[in-house]
Design an enzyme around this catalytic site. Structure first.
Site, PDB file in Angstrom:
ATOM      1  N   ARG A 147       0.850  -1.185   0.000  1.00 35.33           N
ATOM      2  CA  ARG A 147       0.000   0.000   0.000  1.00 35.33           C
ATOM      3  C   ARG A 147       0.886   1.235   0.000  1.00 35.33           C
ATOM      4  O   ARG A 147       1.879   1.276   0.738  1.00 35.33           O
ATOM      5  CB  ARG A 147      -0.896   0.013   1.244  1.00 35.33           C
ATOM      6  CG  ARG A 147      -1.998   1.051   1.179  1.00 35.33           C
ATOM      7  CD  ARG A 147      -2.723   1.223   2.486  1.00 35.33           C
ATOM      8  NE  ARG A 147      -1.996   2.104   3.385  1.00 35.33           N
ATOM      9  CZ  ARG A 147      -2.536   2.589   4.505  1.00 35.33           C
ATOM     10  NH1 ARG A 147      -3.762   2.248   4.878  1.00 35.33           N
ATOM     11  NH2 ARG A 147      -1.841   3.402   5.279  1.00 35.33           N
ATOM     12  N   TYR A 159      -3.985  11.643   7.286  1.00 34.02           N
ATOM     13  CA  TYR A 159      -4.015  10.201   7.593  1.00 34.02           C
ATOM     14  C   TYR A 159      -2.854   9.451   6.928  1.00 34.02           C
ATOM     15  O   TYR A 159      -2.515   9.715   5.775  1.00 34.02           O
ATOM     16  CB  TYR A 159      -5.332   9.551   7.100  1.00 34.02           C
ATOM     17  CG  TYR A 159      -5.136   8.069   7.041  1.00 34.02           C
ATOM     18  CD1 TYR A 159      -4.845   7.413   5.838  1.00 34.02           C
ATOM     19  CD2 TYR A 159      -5.062   7.321   8.222  1.00 34.02           C
ATOM     20  CE1 TYR A 159      -4.533   6.071   5.796  1.00 34.02           C
ATOM     21  CE2 TYR A 159      -4.758   5.971   8.188  1.00 34.02           C
ATOM     22  CZ  TYR A 159      -4.491   5.344   6.980  1.00 34.02           C
ATOM     23  OH  TYR A 159      -4.175   4.023   6.952  1.00 34.02           O
ATOM     24  N   ASP A 212      -5.152   3.899   0.161  1.00 36.91           N
ATOM     25  CA  ASP A 212      -6.285   4.157   1.048  1.00 36.91           C
ATOM     26  C   ASP A 212      -6.671   5.630   0.977  1.00 36.91           C
ATOM     27  O   ASP A 212      -5.909   6.510   1.386  1.00 36.91           O
ATOM     28  CB  ASP A 212      -5.880   3.804   2.489  1.00 36.91           C
ATOM     29  CG  ASP A 212      -7.078   3.741   3.418  1.00 36.91           C
ATOM     30  OD1 ASP A 212      -6.930   3.216   4.535  1.00 36.91           O
ATOM     31  OD2 ASP A 212      -8.172   4.210   3.012  1.00 36.91           O
ATOM     32  N   HIS A 214      -9.261   6.791   2.457  1.00 36.13           N
ATOM     33  CA  HIS A 214      -9.670   6.991   3.861  1.00 36.13           C
ATOM     34  C   HIS A 214     -10.882   7.904   4.003  1.00 36.13           C
ATOM     35  O   HIS A 214     -10.891   8.833   4.818  1.00 36.13           O
ATOM     36  CB  HIS A 214      -8.474   7.548   4.664  1.00 36.13           C
ATOM     37  CG  HIS A 214      -8.434   7.015   6.072  1.00 36.13           C
ATOM     38  ND1 HIS A 214      -8.824   7.759   7.144  1.00 36.13           N
ATOM     39  CD2 HIS A 214      -8.061   5.815   6.569  1.00 36.13           C
ATOM     40  CE1 HIS A 214      -8.687   7.064   8.263  1.00 36.13           C
ATOM     41  NE2 HIS A 214      -8.236   5.873   7.928  1.00 36.13           N
ATOM     42  N   GLU A 238      -9.102   2.332  -1.681  1.00 35.74           N
ATOM     43  CA  GLU A 238      -9.880   1.954  -0.504  1.00 35.74           C
ATOM     44  C   GLU A 238     -10.625   3.144   0.084  1.00 35.74           C
ATOM     45  O   GLU A 238     -10.100   4.255   0.124  1.00 35.74           O
ATOM     46  CB  GLU A 238      -8.921   1.402   0.540  1.00 35.74           C
ATOM     47  CG  GLU A 238      -9.536   1.069   1.868  1.00 35.74           C
ATOM     48  CD  GLU A 238      -8.492   0.735   2.899  1.00 35.74           C
ATOM     49  OE1 GLU A 238      -7.342   0.425   2.522  1.00 35.74           O
ATOM     50  OE2 GLU A 238      -8.813   0.799   4.089  1.00 35.74           O
ATOM     51  N   GLU A 264     -13.833  -1.473   6.430  1.00 34.96           N
ATOM     52  CA  GLU A 264     -13.152  -1.661   7.731  1.00 34.96           C
ATOM     53  C   GLU A 264     -13.962  -1.074   8.874  1.00 34.96           C
ATOM     54  O   GLU A 264     -13.855  -1.541   9.997  1.00 34.96           O
ATOM     55  CB  GLU A 264     -11.765  -1.042   7.695  1.00 34.96           C
ATOM     56  CG  GLU A 264     -11.729   0.448   7.585  1.00 34.96           C
ATOM     57  CD  GLU A 264     -10.306   0.983   7.530  1.00 34.96           C
ATOM     58  OE1 GLU A 264      -9.520   0.488   6.708  1.00 34.96           O
ATOM     59  OE2 GLU A 264     -10.002   1.874   8.328  1.00 34.96           O
ATOM     60  N   ARG A 285     -13.788  -5.198   3.285  1.00 34.46           N
ATOM     61  CA  ARG A 285     -12.671  -5.032   4.224  1.00 34.46           C
ATOM     62  C   ARG A 285     -13.036  -5.378   5.667  1.00 34.46           C
ATOM     63  O   ARG A 285     -12.207  -5.247   6.548  1.00 34.46           O
ATOM     64  CB  ARG A 285     -12.210  -3.568   4.200  1.00 34.46           C
ATOM     65  CG  ARG A 285     -11.636  -3.092   2.907  1.00 34.46           C
ATOM     66  CD  ARG A 285     -10.132  -3.137   2.873  1.00 34.46           C
ATOM     67  NE  ARG A 285      -9.498  -2.230   3.818  1.00 34.46           N
ATOM     68  CZ  ARG A 285      -8.432  -2.580   4.527  1.00 34.46           C
ATOM     69  NH1 ARG A 285      -7.928  -3.807   4.417  1.00 34.46           N
ATOM     70  NH2 ARG A 285      -7.870  -1.727   5.361  1.00 34.46           N
ATOM     71  N   GLU A 341      -4.545  -7.322   4.968  1.00 39.69           N
ATOM     72  CA  GLU A 341      -3.659  -6.237   5.402  1.00 39.69           C
ATOM     73  C   GLU A 341      -2.841  -6.724   6.588  1.00 39.69           C
ATOM     74  O   GLU A 341      -3.372  -7.391   7.486  1.00 39.69           O
ATOM     75  CB  GLU A 341      -4.485  -5.016   5.800  1.00 39.69           C
ATOM     76  CG  GLU A 341      -3.634  -3.830   6.265  1.00 39.69           C
ATOM     77  CD  GLU A 341      -4.489  -2.610   6.564  1.00 39.69           C
ATOM     78  OE1 GLU A 341      -5.715  -2.755   6.719  1.00 39.69           O
ATOM     79  OE2 GLU A 341      -3.938  -1.497   6.638  1.00 39.69           O
ATOM     80  N   TRP A 404     -11.679  12.308   8.454  1.00 36.35           N
ATOM     81  CA  TRP A 404     -10.233  12.088   8.663  1.00 36.35           C
ATOM     82  C   TRP A 404      -9.761  10.890   7.865  1.00 36.35           C
ATOM     83  O   TRP A 404     -10.427   9.867   7.803  1.00 36.35           O
ATOM     84  CB  TRP A 404      -9.957  11.831  10.143  1.00 36.35           C
ATOM     85  CG  TRP A 404      -8.576  11.316  10.370  1.00 36.35           C
ATOM     86  CD1 TRP A 404      -7.394  11.984  10.151  1.00 36.35           C
ATOM     87  CD2 TRP A 404      -8.217   9.996  10.821  1.00 36.35           C
ATOM     88  NE1 TRP A 404      -6.340  11.180  10.448  1.00 36.35           N
ATOM     89  CE2 TRP A 404      -6.788   9.961  10.863  1.00 36.35           C
ATOM     90  CE3 TRP A 404      -8.934   8.866  11.185  1.00 36.35           C
ATOM     91  CZ2 TRP A 404      -6.094   8.821  11.274  1.00 36.35           C
ATOM     92  CZ3 TRP A 404      -8.236   7.738  11.600  1.00 36.35           C
ATOM     93  CH2 TRP A 404      -6.848   7.743  11.641  1.00 36.35           C
TER      94      TRP A 404
HETATM   95  C1  CS2 Z   1      -6.582   2.331   7.898  1.00 33.90           C
HETATM   96  C2  CS2 Z   1      -6.505   2.104   9.381  1.00 33.90           C
HETATM   97  O1  CS2 Z   1      -5.197   0.438   7.666  1.00 33.90           O
HETATM   98  C3  CS2 Z   1      -6.138   1.072   7.170  1.00 33.90           C
HETATM   99  O2  CS2 Z   1      -6.729   0.754   6.136  1.00 33.90           O
HETATM  100  O3  CS2 Z   1      -7.820   2.753   7.447  1.00 33.90           O
HETATM  101  O4  CS2 Z   1      -5.193   2.280   9.753  1.00 33.90           O
HETATM  102  C4  CS2 Z   1      -7.381   3.016  10.230  1.00 33.90           C
HETATM  103  O5  CS2 Z   1      -7.049   4.366  10.006  1.00 33.90           O
HETATM  104  C5  CS2 Z   1      -7.159   2.664  11.695  1.00 33.90           C
HETATM  105  O6  CS2 Z   1      -7.448   1.305  11.879  1.00 33.90           O
HETATM  106  C6  CS2 Z   1      -8.025   3.503  12.614  1.00 33.90           C
HETATM  107  O7  CS2 Z   1      -7.835   3.083  13.934  1.00 33.90           O
HETATM  108 MG    MG Z   2      -8.331   1.924   5.612  1.00 36.03          MG
END
Ligand code: CS2
Ligand code: MG
Length: 404
Positions: A147, A159, A212, A214, A238, A264, A285, A341, A404
């Site tokens: 990634r 992020y 990502d 995000h 992502e 996620e 995810r 991941e 975020w």
């Molecule tokens: C992120 C995560 O790894 C990822 O895909 O989206 O690191 C996410 O920001 C964290 O799990 C938040 O606690």
């Molecule tokens: Mg993520």
């Protein structure tokens, strides 16, 4: 056999983790991950004050009935806290079932569908050149899927980028008040294609490259991003836009063939039902730790398989090694596997969680030990008491609160 004890441990070896330990009348012990980054004590209380007392005297072999009881019996269904608590119980009961049977959990699910689980790591940089160096380092380590995230010129803190180049990334800062990070979609959209162009020009197209977003773009911005990077053949982009409005992804699909991964932050099959049945995403995810455990994640994976959606489970360091181990068992079995991941863990974290998994040439194996194949070291855990920590928030250049 009966459950005679259910204990919750909150420990902070570099970051907070919540662990559930279930002990049976015949001495079998199972462990589960109940970590929810920034809301650890909420899950710990949900377990200690509500579910653990109800577990005593139950038959640990009745995993499904216990799952249904705590899901439907809660009345207030779903949500990350509830489903993470249920997940921890579910993982611990599968761990016990494997130990009683003398089999690894993936064998109980139906056996291995692959020799190993392809994992992806995180390459990051404060500049494109730093990113290229970090990418090369991870390629050298044997990863086949990487990634890529880079600091965007003109955006100070956002992020995925650690404060200092090369240090491990932990989004949750110690302290009760969140850090404020920044964002500009325009600066990001102008920059992102240059990042992928540099990666593909230097390393070619053999590796799987992931990214990502995000949750930070609008649907049309996400369509613009996906279209602008199609020539770089990403494995996935992502969380291109927040997924509360699942039909928003129809707009993205109209503009780009760049594959999409979402989920996620989901905690039940209902969060992703429309995305999957309309094939608005390519990878789901959701994780064992936040989506109700192995029992519910297996349902989500089977539903996704009907629509040719593959799994691509979340695996940051804020899912504990127990949650990672449980996820690897699911990954070994699941027929519609995509990728896992694996952000990795520090020495201090691994002093508390004794893993038996293997990493070799970009693939992982959970181990063939009975159950989840991981031990929790209570003595070490006690050395690291809980520390309040919060995930960041983000604001636009005019101060508007944004994703975020
Ligand atoms: C992120 C995560 O790894 C990822 O895909 O989206 O690191 C996410 O920001 C964290 O799990 C938040 O606690
Ligand atoms: Mg993520």
């Amino acid at each position: 056999m009966k459950i005679v004890k259910a204990e919750v441990f909150v420990t902070c070896p570099d970051r907070n983790f919540v662990t559930l330990k279930i002990t049976t009348s015949e001495g079998f012990v199972g462990i589960g991950d109940a970590t929810l980054n920034g809301r650890e004590l909420s899950v710990a209380s949900y377990l200690e004050d509500h579910l653990c007392p109800q577990l005593i005297d139950l038959d640990p072999s009745r995993i499904e009935d216990i799952w249904q009881t705590f899901y439907k019996g809660a009345y207030w269904r779903r949500g990350p806290v509830t489903m993470t608590a249920i997940a921890a119980i579910d993982m611990a009961l599968w761990d016990i079932k494997g130990k009683v049977a003398g089999l690894p959990v993936y064998d109980l699910l139906g056996g291995a569908s692959r020799e190993g689980v392809m994992v992806y790591c995180h390459a990051t940089g404060h500049s494109i050149n730093d990113l290229l160096d970090d990418y090369a380092k991870h390629k050298e380590m044997g990863f086949k899927a990487i990634r890529v995230q880079s600091k965007v010129p003109g955006i100070e803190r956002s992020y995925g980028i650690s404060k200092n180049q090369g240090e491990a990334y932990e989004p949750a800062a110690k302290g009760i008040r969140p850090n404020v990070e920044s964002w500009s979609s325009e600066k990001y959209l102008n920059f992102a294609p240059k990042m992928f162009d540099a990666i593909r020009n230097k390393f070619g197209f053999d590796d799987h490259v992931l990214h990502d977003v995000h949750h930070r773009l609008t649907p049309i911005e996400a369509g613009r991003l996906g279209k602008s990077i199609e020539e770089y053949s990403l494995f996935w982009m992502e969380d291109p836009t927040p997924a509360e409005n699942q039909e928003a992804f129809r707009l993205i699909r109209q503009h780009t063939t760049t594959p999409i991964a979402v989920g996620e932050v989901f905690n039940s099959i209902w969060d992703c039902k429309q995305l999957i049945e309309e094939q608005l995403i390519d990878y789901i995810r959701s994780t064992v730790t936040h989506a109700g455990g192995i029992t519910h994640m297996r349902r989500i994976a089977d539903f996704a398989a009907m629509y040719q959606v593959k799994t691509g489970a979340h695996g940051p360091s804020d899912i504990s090694p127990i949650g990672m181990a449980a996820g690897l068992h699911l990954d070994m079995w699941v027929p519609n596997f995509g990728v896992q991941e694996f952000m990795g863990y520090s020495e201090k974290m691994l002093s508390v969680f004794n893993t038996n998994w293997r990493f070799e040439n970009g693939y992982m194996h959970p181990s063939d030990k009975p159950g989840l194949g991981i031990e929790f070291n209570e003595v070490e855990a006690k050395k690291y008491p809980y520390q309040p920590a919060s995930l960041p928030i983000a604001r636009l250049e005019d101060g508007t609160l944004c994703n975020w």
